[in-house]
Design a protein around this motif. Structure first.
Motif, PDB file in Angstrom:
ATOM      1  N   ASN A 231       6.512  -0.203   7.677  1.00 23.41           N
ATOM      2  CA  ASN A 231       5.898   0.626   8.720  1.00 23.41           C
ATOM      3  C   ASN A 231       4.778   1.185   8.263  1.00 23.41           C
ATOM      4  OD1 ASN A 231       7.478  -0.617  10.661  1.00 23.41           O
ATOM      5  ND2 ASN A 231       9.187   0.788  10.487  1.00 23.41           N
ATOM      6  N   GLN A 232       4.974   2.021   7.051  1.00 23.97           N
ATOM      7  CA  GLN A 232       4.112   2.661   6.648  1.00 23.97           C
ATOM      8  C   GLN A 232       2.752   1.958   6.046  1.00 23.97           C
ATOM      9  OE1 GLN A 232       5.590   4.562   3.016  1.00 23.97           O
ATOM     10  NE2 GLN A 232       7.795   4.772   4.349  1.00 23.97           N
ATOM     11  N   LEU A 302      -1.098  -7.373  -7.475  1.00 19.40           N
ATOM     12  CA  LEU A 302      -1.095  -5.933  -7.320  1.00 19.40           C
ATOM     13  C   LEU A 302      -0.772  -5.018  -8.156  1.00 19.40           C
ATOM     14  CD1 LEU A 302      -1.921  -4.150  -4.675  1.00 19.40           C
ATOM     15  CD2 LEU A 302       0.519  -4.233  -4.322  1.00 19.40           C
ATOM     16  N   GLY A 303       0.367  -5.017  -8.924  1.00 22.79           N
ATOM     17  CA  GLY A 303       0.909  -4.410  -9.757  1.00 22.79           C
ATOM     18  C   GLY A 303       2.326  -5.271 -10.381  1.00 22.79           C
ATOM     19  N   TYR A 367       8.464   6.781  -4.078  1.00 21.09           N
ATOM     20  CA  TYR A 367       7.181   6.776  -4.763  1.00 21.09           C
ATOM     21  C   TYR A 367       6.662   5.164  -4.478  1.00 21.09           C
ATOM     22  CZ  TYR A 367       3.465   6.921  -8.033  1.00 21.09           C
ATOM     23  OH  TYR A 367       1.900   6.964  -8.715  1.00 21.09           O
ATOM     24  N   LEU A 368       7.505   4.389  -4.385  1.00 24.77           N
ATOM     25  CA  LEU A 368       7.084   3.040  -4.429  1.00 24.77           C
ATOM     26  C   LEU A 368       6.003   2.598  -3.442  1.00 24.77           C
ATOM     27  CD1 LEU A 368       9.843   0.313  -5.353  1.00 24.77           C
ATOM     28  CD2 LEU A 368       7.768   0.928  -6.675  1.00 24.77           C
ATOM     29  N   ALA A 373       0.494   1.721  -1.576  1.00 24.54           N
ATOM     30  CA  ALA A 373      -0.777   1.970  -0.702  1.00 24.54           C
ATOM     31  C   ALA A 373      -1.979   2.539  -1.582  1.00 24.54           C
ATOM     32  CB  ALA A 373      -0.259   3.139   0.279  1.00 24.54           C
ATOM     33  N   LYS A 374      -1.554   2.958  -2.570  1.00 25.14           N
ATOM     34  CA  LYS A 374      -2.638   3.540  -3.569  1.00 25.14           C
ATOM     35  C   LYS A 374      -3.418   2.241  -4.276  1.00 25.14           C
ATOM     36  CE  LYS A 374      -3.716   6.082  -7.843  1.00 25.14           C
ATOM     37  NZ  LYS A 374      -3.179   6.960  -8.906  1.00 25.14           N
TER      38      LYS A 374
END
Length: 382
Positions: A231-232, A302-303, A367-368, A373-374
């Motif tokens: 949702n974020q 992505l990471g 934090y994930l 998002a970052k």
């Protein structure tokens, strides 16, 4: 059994690309019957002999990477190079017989209009032919031998994928004549992906997501789903709980086709195994080289990446394991590894360290989502 690419692959210049057909049961049974008749014909000839079984070579030396002309998707394929199963060589005789045993079992399965999992097939063969089958690995390899001999997909043989995959987030699924499932309301357990590829192919899918996020680990998937990260960051979360099974790869491929504008982003551990998992989603695997193009997706890494190590405390980094070194060796010699991936792998080997996604919890359990998002902003996926 045509060994050249047919009309569905006519856009590719390399006519040595070998692939497995998706066939109805009666055509698969016909191919099995032709194989048996050819074998018997040679046995009954004036100069009888036991012919070798010509299988497409599934070794890395026979693999190539094919890039689509109209898409960004690349995949592994096997070229027209044979390996053989021979009844006349002691070390190959049992493998030769296993192929016929599995073909016989598949013929029965298709005649009865059933589907079985590899595990179910193993126990059936273990009971019927204990002298030839003693492990699941033998069955799995023999199934791929049969695929390579008959040039038909594993699913066409009546063998259903065993799925461990899950989906959560902003996507609606509807099976034929069933209620709509809202994957954002499935909790941290997610929507369990069926092993029935026909059912997955029939799913009606709707989404308002902007990203598909492939997560290596089940525990991380649960954390993201529980925190409603989708949702974020309007997204669909998907995991296979490690190395991806066929059903999970098939559904991801279907989603990529249904929603071609959604970037597919992978969140994996920073170690050789994480990179290998990413490559399996992106290119397919050599073992499934005859079917790889059916599951390949344009997955972006992505990471975790090497430049994320500054976010992780030194004490959270672990030394590379012998298994890591073995996987790294295989990746280094692989034709699929692009230059920036090679650079990341070289950095892993140079540092001698591995980092797991959970190390980011140093910054807090929430934090994930911020990290993802970052990274999306940094990679300009917005």
């Amino acid at each position: 059994m045509d060994d050249l690419c047919k009309s569905s692959m006519k856009f590719f210049a390399d006519q040595q690309l070998c692939y497995a057909d998706v066939l109805p049961p009666h055509e698969v049974r016909a191919r099995i019957q032709v194989a048996v008749l050819n074998f018997l014909k040679i046995l009954n000839s004036p100069d009888p002999a036991i012919s070798n079984l010509p299988l497409i070579n599934r070794k890395s030396s026979n693999s190539r990477v094919r890039e689509g002309l109209f898409t960004e998707v690349s995949w592994l394929f096997l070229s027209h190079s044979f390996s053989k199963r021979s009844l006349m060589r002691a070390n190959a005789a049992k493998a030769f017989i296993r192929v016929w045993k599995v073909m016989e079992m598949c013929f029965e399965i298709l005649t009865e209009e059933k589907q079985v999992t590899q595990r179910e097939l193993f126990y059936k063969l273990l009971c019927d032919s204990p002298d030839y089958f003693s492990s699941q690995l033998q069955v799995n390899r023999t199934i791929q031998d049969v695929v390579a001999l008959l040039r038909c997909s594993r699913n066409s043989l009546g063998i259903m994928a065993s799925s461990k995959g899950l989906v959560a987030g902003r996507i609606l699924f509807q099976e034929p004549n069933q209620e709509v499932v809202d994957c954002s309301a499935c909790g941290s357990s997610g929507y369990a992906i069926s092993g029935d590829l026909k059912l997955l192919d029939s799913l009606i899918m709707k989404t308002d997501a902007r990203y598909i996020i492939v997560v290596e680990k089940h525990a991380v998937f649960q954390r993201l789903a529980e925190d409603h990260v989708f949702n974020q960051i309007p997204s669909i979360l998907l995991t296979a709980k490690g190395y991806p099974d066929i059903a999970t790869r098939f559904l991801l491929h279907r989603m990529s086709g249904a929603f071609p504008d959604l970037p597919i982003l992978a969140l994996v551990d920073w170690n050789p195994a994480g990179l290998a998992i990413l490559c399996t989603y992106k290119f397919g695997s050599i073992g499934m080289g005859l079917e790889a193009y059916r599951y390949a997706c344009n997955v972006k890494w992505l990471g975790l990446r090497g430049d994320d190590l500054q976010l992780i405390p030194e004490q959270s980094l672990a030394p590379l394991k012998p298994r890591d070194l073995q996987i790294a060796k295989g990746l280094t010699s692989s034709v699929i590894l692009q230059e920036n991936y090679r650079d990341e792998l070289a950095l892993m080997m140079q540092s001698g360290k591995r980092a797991e996604i959970e190390a980011l919890y140093f910054h807090g359990y929430d934090y994930l989502g911020k990290y993802i998002a970052k990274k999306i902003v940094q990679a300009n996926y917005i």
